[in-house]
Design an enzyme around this catalytic site. Structure first.
Site, PDB file in Angstrom:
ATOM      1  N   ILE A 216       0.834  -1.207   0.000  1.00 53.43           N
ATOM      2  CA  ILE A 216       0.000   0.000   0.000  1.00 53.43           C
ATOM      3  C   ILE A 216       0.872   1.262   0.000  1.00 53.43           C
ATOM      4  O   ILE A 216       0.611   2.210  -0.748  1.00 53.43           O
ATOM      5  CB  ILE A 216      -0.977  -0.009   1.206  1.00 53.43           C
ATOM      6  CG1 ILE A 216      -1.908  -1.217   1.086  1.00 53.43           C
ATOM      7  CG2 ILE A 216      -1.776   1.283   1.283  1.00 53.43           C
ATOM      8  CD1 ILE A 216      -2.792  -1.474   2.293  1.00 53.43           C
TER       9      ILE A 216
ATOM     10  N   ASP B 283      11.325   2.433   6.048  1.00 49.86           N
ATOM     11  CA  ASP B 283      10.876   1.061   6.305  1.00 49.86           C
ATOM     12  C   ASP B 283      11.962   0.368   7.095  1.00 49.86           C
ATOM     13  O   ASP B 283      13.118   0.824   7.099  1.00 49.86           O
ATOM     14  CB  ASP B 283      10.613   0.312   4.973  1.00 49.86           C
ATOM     15  CG  ASP B 283       9.678  -0.873   5.155  1.00 49.86           C
ATOM     16  OD1 ASP B 283       9.957  -1.738   6.010  1.00 49.86           O
ATOM     17  OD2 ASP B 283       8.652  -0.946   4.442  1.00 49.86           O
TER      18      ASP B 283
ATOM     19  N   ASP C  28      -8.673   6.361   9.566  1.00 48.67           N
ATOM     20  CA  ASP C  28      -9.644   5.378   9.081  1.00 48.67           C
ATOM     21  C   ASP C  28      -9.699   4.192  10.042  1.00 48.67           C
ATOM     22  O   ASP C  28     -10.615   3.384   9.990  1.00 48.67           O
ATOM     23  CB  ASP C  28      -9.209   4.896   7.682  1.00 48.67           C
ATOM     24  CG  ASP C  28     -10.198   3.914   7.058  1.00 48.67           C
ATOM     25  OD1 ASP C  28     -11.412   4.230   7.058  1.00 48.67           O
ATOM     26  OD2 ASP C  28      -9.778   2.844   6.592  1.00 48.67           O
TER      27      ASP C  28
ATOM     28  N   GLU D 216     -12.617  -0.135  17.800  1.00 49.91           N
ATOM     29  CA  GLU D 216     -13.604  -0.013  16.716  1.00 49.91           C
ATOM     30  C   GLU D 216     -14.830  -0.855  17.057  1.00 49.91           C
ATOM     31  O   GLU D 216     -14.673  -1.922  17.651  1.00 49.91           O
ATOM     32  CB  GLU D 216     -12.984  -0.500  15.391  1.00 49.91           C
ATOM     33  CG  GLU D 216     -11.832   0.383  14.937  1.00 49.91           C
ATOM     34  CD  GLU D 216     -11.230  -0.028  13.595  1.00 49.91           C
ATOM     35  OE1 GLU D 216     -11.805  -0.888  12.915  1.00 49.91           O
ATOM     36  OE2 GLU D 216     -10.169   0.506  13.247  1.00 49.91           O
TER      37      GLU D 216
ATOM     38  N   HIS E 299     -13.179   2.785   8.978  1.00 46.32           N
ATOM     39  CA  HIS E 299     -12.379   1.646   8.475  1.00 46.32           C
ATOM     40  C   HIS E 299     -12.858   1.211   7.075  1.00 46.32           C
ATOM     41  O   HIS E 299     -13.205   0.042   6.859  1.00 46.32           O
ATOM     42  CB  HIS E 299     -12.436   0.465   9.457  1.00 46.32           C
ATOM     43  CG  HIS E 299     -11.267  -0.456   9.327  1.00 46.32           C
ATOM     44  ND1 HIS E 299     -10.667  -1.073  10.400  1.00 46.32           N
ATOM     45  CD2 HIS E 299     -10.564  -0.887   8.236  1.00 46.32           C
ATOM     46  CE1 HIS E 299      -9.662  -1.834   9.987  1.00 46.32           C
ATOM     47  NE2 HIS E 299      -9.584  -1.743   8.673  1.00 46.32           N
ATOM     48  N   ILE E 300     -12.839   2.170   6.149  1.00 46.91           N
ATOM     49  CA  ILE E 300     -13.340   1.897   4.795  1.00 46.91           C
ATOM     50  C   ILE E 300     -12.214   1.732   3.774  1.00 46.91           C
ATOM     51  O   ILE E 300     -12.460   1.732   2.570  1.00 46.91           O
ATOM     52  CB  ILE E 300     -14.305   3.011   4.304  1.00 46.91           C
ATOM     53  CG1 ILE E 300     -13.630   4.395   4.359  1.00 46.91           C
ATOM     54  CG2 ILE E 300     -15.605   2.984   5.084  1.00 46.91           C
ATOM     55  CD1 ILE E 300     -14.397   5.483   3.615  1.00 46.91           C
ATOM     56  N   GLY E 301     -10.979   1.595   4.257  1.00 47.83           N
ATOM     57  CA  GLY E 301      -9.833   1.522   3.336  1.00 47.83           C
ATOM     58  C   GLY E 301     -10.031   0.568   2.168  1.00 47.83           C
ATOM     59  O   GLY E 301      -9.793   0.911   1.015  1.00 47.83           O
ATOM     60  N   ALA E 302     -10.466  -0.651   2.473  1.00 48.48           N
ATOM     61  CA  ALA E 302     -10.589  -1.671   1.420  1.00 48.48           C
ATOM     62  C   ALA E 302     -12.029  -1.788   0.916  1.00 48.48           C
ATOM     63  O   ALA E 302     -12.358  -2.716   0.178  1.00 48.48           O
ATOM     64  CB  ALA E 302     -10.137  -3.020   1.958  1.00 48.48           C
TER      65      ALA E 302
HETATM   66  P1  NAD Z   1       2.790  -4.896   3.639  1.00 47.81           P
HETATM   67  O1  NAD Z   1       3.134  -6.068   4.493  1.00 47.81           O
HETATM   68  O2  NAD Z   1       2.895  -5.039   2.171  1.00 47.81           O
HETATM   69  O3  NAD Z   1       3.711  -3.647   4.082  1.00 47.81           O
HETATM   70  C1  NAD Z   1       3.957  -3.301   5.399  1.00 47.81           C
HETATM   71  C2  NAD Z   1       5.341  -2.673   5.475  1.00 47.81           C
HETATM   72  O4  NAD Z   1       5.545  -2.131   6.782  1.00 47.81           O
HETATM   73  C3  NAD Z   1       6.480  -3.677   5.220  1.00 47.81           C
HETATM   74  O5  NAD Z   1       7.313  -3.235   4.169  1.00 47.81           O
HETATM   75  C4  NAD Z   1       7.211  -3.714   6.546  1.00 47.81           C
HETATM   76  O6  NAD Z   1       8.598  -3.944   6.443  1.00 47.81           O
HETATM   77  C5  NAD Z   1       6.906  -2.333   7.087  1.00 47.81           C
HETATM   78  N1  NAD Z   1       7.144  -2.192   8.520  1.00 47.81           N
HETATM   79  C6  NAD Z   1       6.948  -3.092   9.502  1.00 47.81           C
HETATM   80  N2  NAD Z   1       7.309  -2.569  10.693  1.00 47.81           N
HETATM   81  C7  NAD Z   1       7.743  -1.314  10.438  1.00 47.81           C
HETATM   82  C8  NAD Z   1       8.242  -0.272  11.260  1.00 47.81           C
HETATM   83  N3  NAD Z   1       8.383  -0.415  12.581  1.00 47.81           N
HETATM   84  N4  NAD Z   1       8.589   0.878  10.662  1.00 47.81           N
HETATM   85  C9  NAD Z   1       8.485   1.042   9.327  1.00 47.81           C
HETATM   86  N5  NAD Z   1       8.025   0.084   8.499  1.00 47.81           N
HETATM   87  C10 NAD Z   1       7.651  -1.072   9.053  1.00 47.81           C
HETATM   88  O7  NAD Z   1       1.338  -4.449   4.084  1.00 47.81           O
HETATM   89  P2  NAD Z   1       0.277  -3.575   3.243  1.00 47.81           P
HETATM   90  O8  NAD Z   1      -0.545  -4.483   2.403  1.00 47.81           O
HETATM   91  O9  NAD Z   1       0.974  -2.443   2.607  1.00 47.81           O
HETATM   92  O10 NAD Z   1      -0.654  -3.059   4.436  1.00 47.81           O
HETATM   93  C11 NAD Z   1      -0.211  -2.070   5.325  1.00 47.81           C
HETATM   94  C12 NAD Z   1      -1.199  -1.918   6.474  1.00 47.81           C
HETATM   95  O11 NAD Z   1      -2.481  -1.523   5.979  1.00 47.81           O
HETATM   96  C13 NAD Z   1      -1.460  -3.188   7.286  1.00 47.81           C
HETATM   97  O12 NAD Z   1      -1.511  -2.849   8.655  1.00 47.81           O
HETATM   98  C14 NAD Z   1      -2.839  -3.618   6.867  1.00 47.81           C
HETATM   99  O13 NAD Z   1      -3.495  -4.364   7.866  1.00 47.81           O
HETATM  100  C15 NAD Z   1      -3.489  -2.265   6.651  1.00 47.81           C
HETATM  101  N6  NAD Z   1      -4.701  -2.283   5.820  1.00 47.81           N
HETATM  102  C16 NAD Z   1      -5.733  -1.465   6.165  1.00 47.81           C
HETATM  103  C17 NAD Z   1      -6.889  -1.453   5.388  1.00 47.81           C
HETATM  104  C18 NAD Z   1      -8.050  -0.553   5.731  1.00 47.81           C
HETATM  105  O14 NAD Z   1      -9.187  -0.937   5.498  1.00 47.81           O
HETATM  106  N7  NAD Z   1      -7.818   0.637   6.237  1.00 47.81           N
HETATM  107  C19 NAD Z   1      -7.003  -2.292   4.269  1.00 47.81           C
HETATM  108  C20 NAD Z   1      -5.915  -3.090   3.930  1.00 47.81           C
HETATM  109  C21 NAD Z   1      -4.763  -3.076   4.716  1.00 47.81           C
END
Ligand code: NAD
Length: 310
Positions: free
Chosen positions: A154, A173, A259, A264, A282-285
């Site tokens: 993301i 990261d 979000d 929640e 929480h509407i991200g997805a």
């Molecule tokens: P991903 O696993 O592809 O990426 C997460 C990144 O965070 C990784 O590159 C990881 O190395 C990095 N990371 C971990 N710990 C870290 C730290 N302390 N500092 C900096 N970077 C760090 O995940 P994604 O698919 O990109 O999803 C990211 C987040 O979004 C997740 O928490 C997921 O649950 C959330 N999400 C939310 C919604 C929503 O509805 N709002 C929808 C989908 C995903």
């Protein structure tokens, strides 16, 4: 090849999932309103259990899932599945990391624009019969610095979209960042302190882990520009909400959009009383495209596992 397996879908998911599985011979039971008690009674009869966000697959449920070989989450985070315990029972736990990427990144762009131009307030005031044009002097995203914390699926998608809006992208990261992405967006790599000090917008895209709990806390907020705005669409708990409330109220932070929340549904959250705060439930997805993509990804993964190729 046709598979004679039983599948229980516990939450509302895109219909494509059932139809693909049925076409491949699986027997699908769709119970999007199933209660935990009902699930406890039935889970033992199914080979595959599918959830989205509503249902939590606890250790106790896994103990009862004696036939189960796969637990699938039609989404990214596995917070609602005890994946560690499932592994000890030789149950595969799968998710759909690809589905939400664009939907969440687009929501962040929307939230940044909403903060920059005070769109929610403009809408509210006009509905109330007030033409507050002079008060609504906004700012533009172009030329501003966007700090992205977590450059996974993301975070990278957001970087690409924001670059197209002529924002400068700063990234942090804990693992090496994709060099192709870095080159494409002209990424400015930084440690977390530098990112926070230099960004006009900060967007979090990390999972909730012990190491990311309250990652953005009171001390870190003091490092940020007073005009900076923070957006969290990752997981509640990665920002200290108490500290955020104080920083927004005292004017030490320019604005925030959340979000996701520590608790929640975030009904009655006191952050919502602040004028420089925007919230979404929480509407991200929550887009048709993301849900359809996630359903197709999960269906494909299940079939591949049954074929023995995944
Ligand atoms: P991903 O696993 O592809 O990426 C997460 C990144 O965070 C990784 O590159 C990881 O190395 C990095 N990371 C971990 N710990 C870290 C730290 N302390 N500092 C900096 N970077 C760090 O995940 P994604 O698919 O990109 O999803 C990211 C987040 O979004 C997740 O928490 C997921 O649950 C959330 N999400 C939310 C919604 C929503 O509805 N709002 C929808 C989908 C995903």
């Amino acid at each position: 090849m046709s598979f004679n397996q039983t599948v229980l879908i516990c939450d509302q998911v895109d219909p494509a999932l059932s139809s693909i599985l049925q076409k491949n011979g699986l027997q699908v039971t769709y119970e999007p309103q199933i209660t935990p008690d009902e699930l406890a009674k039935k889970i033992g009869s199914y080979d595959i259990v599918i959830v989205r966000s509503r249902t939590t697959i606890t250790k106790e449920l896994i103990e009862r899932a004696t036939k189960c070989k796969i637990i699938a989450r039609v989404g990214v985070g596995l917070d609602n599945v005890d994946a560690e315990f499932a592994k000890t029972k030789n149950i595969r736990v799968i998710n759909a990391v690809e589905g939400a990427m664009n939907a969440v990144a687009e929501l962040v762009i929307g939230l940044m624009l909403a903060l920059a131009r005070e769109i929610p307030r403009a809408d509210r005031e006009l509905r109330d019969g007030k033409w507050i044009k002079k008060e609504l002097m906004g700012t533009e995203l172009a030329g501003k610095y966007l700090g992205i914390v977590g450059l996974g699926n993301i975070g990278k998608r957001l970087g690409r979209l924001a670059r197209a809006l002529n924002m400068n992208i700063i990234g942090y990261d804990v693992i090496p960042i994709d060099p192709e992405f870095s080159k494409e967006v002209g990424l400015i790599k930084a440690d977390l302190d530098t990112l926070l000090q230099s960004s006009d917008y900060v967007s979090l895209h990390v999972p909730l882990l012990d190491s990311t709990k309250n990652l953005i806390n009171a001390r870190r907020m003091t490092q940020m520009k007073k005009t900076a705005k923070i957006i969290n669409t990752s997981r509640g708990g990665t920002i200290d909400e108490e500290a955020l409330y104080e920083a927004l109220k005292s004017g030490n932070l320019g604005g925030a959009a959340l979000d996701v929340f520590e608790k929640e549904p975030a009904i009655g959250n006191r952050l919502a009383s602040l004028p420089n705060f925007i919230c979404t439930p929480h509407i991200g997805a929550q887009t048709k495209e993301a849900q359809s993509l996630a359903a197709n990804v999960i269906a494909e993964k299940i079939i591949q596992i049954l074929r023995g190729v995944l």
